[in-house]
Design an enzyme around this catalytic site. Structure first.
Site, PDB file in Angstrom:
ATOM      1  N   ASP A 161      49.963  15.646  20.065  1.00 27.42           N
ATOM      2  CA  ASP A 161      51.368  15.750  19.687  1.00 27.42           C
ATOM      3  C   ASP A 161      52.149  14.731  20.494  1.00 27.42           C
ATOM      4  O   ASP A 161      51.613  14.122  21.422  1.00 27.42           O
ATOM      5  CB  ASP A 161      51.926  17.169  19.883  1.00 27.42           C
ATOM      6  CG  ASP A 161      51.474  17.837  21.155  1.00 27.42           C
ATOM      7  OD1 ASP A 161      51.027  17.130  22.081  1.00 27.42           O
ATOM      8  OD2 ASP A 161      51.572  19.059  21.233  1.00 27.42           O
TER       9      ASP A 161
ATOM     10  N   TYR B 249      54.568  12.554  23.010  1.00 27.63           N
ATOM     11  CA  TYR B 249      54.959  12.677  24.414  1.00 27.63           C
ATOM     12  C   TYR B 249      56.281  13.438  24.490  1.00 27.63           C
ATOM     13  O   TYR B 249      57.231  13.138  23.758  1.00 27.63           O
ATOM     14  CB  TYR B 249      55.159  11.302  25.040  1.00 27.63           C
ATOM     15  CG  TYR B 249      53.915  10.426  25.075  1.00 27.63           C
ATOM     16  CD1 TYR B 249      52.818  10.752  25.856  1.00 27.63           C
ATOM     17  CD2 TYR B 249      53.872   9.239  24.340  1.00 27.63           C
ATOM     18  CE1 TYR B 249      51.698   9.940  25.904  1.00 27.63           C
ATOM     19  CE2 TYR B 249      52.755   8.412  24.383  1.00 27.63           C
ATOM     20  CZ  TYR B 249      51.669   8.766  25.166  1.00 27.63           C
ATOM     21  OH  TYR B 249      50.572   7.957  25.212  1.00 27.63           O
TER      22      TYR B 249
ATOM     23  N   PHE C 248      49.750   7.913  20.907  1.00 24.78           N
ATOM     24  CA  PHE C 248      49.478   7.173  22.147  1.00 24.78           C
ATOM     25  C   PHE C 248      50.490   6.062  22.433  1.00 24.78           C
ATOM     26  O   PHE C 248      50.540   5.568  23.555  1.00 24.78           O
ATOM     27  CB  PHE C 248      48.052   6.604  22.164  1.00 24.78           C
ATOM     28  CG  PHE C 248      46.997   7.664  22.131  1.00 24.78           C
ATOM     29  CD1 PHE C 248      46.687   8.375  23.280  1.00 24.78           C
ATOM     30  CD2 PHE C 248      46.327   7.976  20.955  1.00 24.78           C
ATOM     31  CE1 PHE C 248      45.718   9.383  23.263  1.00 24.78           C
ATOM     32  CE2 PHE C 248      45.361   8.970  20.925  1.00 24.78           C
ATOM     33  CZ  PHE C 248      45.059   9.683  22.071  1.00 24.78           C
TER      34      PHE C 248
ATOM     35  N   HIS D  58      38.713  12.481  26.044  1.00 27.46           N
ATOM     36  CA  HIS D  58      40.092  12.012  25.921  1.00 27.46           C
ATOM     37  C   HIS D  58      40.395  11.019  27.051  1.00 27.46           C
ATOM     38  O   HIS D  58      39.845  11.136  28.154  1.00 27.46           O
ATOM     39  CB  HIS D  58      41.037  13.211  26.011  1.00 27.46           C
ATOM     40  CG  HIS D  58      42.433  12.926  25.581  1.00 27.46           C
ATOM     41  ND1 HIS D  58      43.373  12.399  26.439  1.00 27.46           N
ATOM     42  CD2 HIS D  58      43.051  13.084  24.378  1.00 27.46           C
ATOM     43  CE1 HIS D  58      44.517  12.261  25.782  1.00 27.46           C
ATOM     44  NE2 HIS D  58      44.357  12.666  24.538  1.00 27.46           N
TER      45      HIS D  58
END
Length: 264
Positions: free
Chosen positions: A98, A100, A111, A225
Site C-alpha cells: 500500500d 507510503y 515503491f 521484500h
C-alpha cells in the site's frame, strides 16, 4: 470479460491526465461520479468494467474519509496513476502493498516517491542497491520511477490509498478486489495470434507473493521484500532486473532499460 487483445494501438488522447495544481485538484467524491474512461486508459476502462461498482464505492469511501477530516494519500489526481499507461503496454508487473503513509511521499506507483523527496524510503534505497549489484546502474538520490512506468513497468500496489500517518489503514476497504481484477487482466492478455502477451511478474515479499495464483503461466521472479527488515534474507543477490530482461527476451519483447535519470 474475455482476454484483452494487444494488437490495437491505444488512444492516448483519452488517458486520465489529472495534473492540476493542488488548489484545482478534484476530490475523491467527484472522481467516483466520473465515467470510467475518464479515470483510466481506455483499455484499462474495458478491463475494469467488472469491478467498476467496487471502484466507485472505494472512491466514495475516500470522499467520506476526507469529509471526516482525514488526510488521504496519494492525492486524488494520483490515486489511479498506475492505470494511466495502457494495459496493452504492460511488460513487467511489480506488486507492492500500500502507499507510503508519509505526507508527500505517495505518488500512485508502488515503491516510487515524489522526485523531490529526500531521503528516499529505505526499501527503495535497497532496490537501488540491488539494481547496482545486478546491472551496475548507480543508485539515485530521487525516487521518481516514471521512466520505468513509461516502458511498460506496472508499479501496482494491492491497496491504492492510505490515511496519512496510518500505514495499512485502507486495507480491506475494497481496493484488493480492484487490483486483483487488474492483475488478472494483465495476465490474461493475448496477442492477435492467440498467444500470451509478453509479461514478467516481480513479487517481493509474502504479501506480493499472494497474487501469484492470479498470474497463470506468467513467469514470476519472487524473493524477500526489499525492506531493511528482510532484504538480507533473499532480496539482495536475487538479480530481479537482469532476470526480468532475460525472460522478456525469451518472449520476444526486448528488454527494459532500468537506468533512471540522475535527477527527475
Amino acid at each position: 470479460m474475455g482476454p484483452v487483445h494487444t494488437s490495437d494501438p491505444p488512444d492516448s488522447d483519452a488517458l486520465f491526465e489529472l495534473e492540476p495544481s493542488p488548489a484545482e485538484a478534484v476530490g475523491f467524491a467527484e472522481l467516483a461520479l466520473r465515467p470510467l474512461p475518464d479515470l483510466v486508459a481506455p483499455d484499462w476502462a474495458e478491463a475494469l468494467v467488472p469491478v467498476e461498482g467496487q471502484l466507485r464505492d472505494v472512491l466514495a469511501f475516500l470522499g467520506r474519509e476526507v469529509a471526516e477530516g482525514h488526510a488521504i494519500l496519494p492525492q486524488p489526481s494520483n490515486v489511479l496513476r498506475a492505470f494511466r499507461q495502457p494495459l496493452s503496454a504492460v511488460r513487467i508487473l511489480i506488486v507492492g502493498q500500500d502507499p507510503y503513509p508519509t505526507p508527500g511521499h505517495a505518488v500512485g506507483l508502488s515503491f516510487a516517491v515524489d522526485g523531490a523527496t529526500r531521503p528516499i524510503p529505505r526499501s527503495l534505497a535497497n532496490i537501488y542497491k540491488e539494481l547496482d549489484a545486478d546491472l551496475g546502474l548507480p543508485p539515485r538520490v530521487h525516487g521518481d520511477l516514471s521512466r520505468w512506468a513509461d516502458q511498460g513497468v506496472l508499479l501496482l500496489n494491492k491497496v491504492l490509498s492510505v490515511r496519512a500517518g496510518e500505514a495499512g489503514s485502507h486495507r480491506n476497504k475494497g481496493w484488493e478486489a480492484i487490483t486483483a481484477a487488474a492483475i488478472s487482466a494483465v495476465a490474461n492478455r493475448v496477442r492477435a495470434d492467440g498467444t500470451p502477451a509478453p509479461l514478467v511478474a516481480i513479487l517481493w515479499g509474502k504479501d506480493a507473493g499472494a497474487v501469484q495464483p492470479l498470474l497463470g503461466s506468467t513467469p514470476v521472479i519472487a524473493s524477500a521484500h526489499p525492506s531493511p527488515l528482510s532484504a538480507a534474507r533473499g532480496f539482495f543477490g536475487s538479480r530481479p532486473f537482469s532476470h526480468a530482461n532475460r525472460l522478456l527476451r525469451e518472449q520476444g519483447d526486448g528488454t527494459v532499460d532500468w537506468e533512471l535519470p540522475p535527477l527527475p
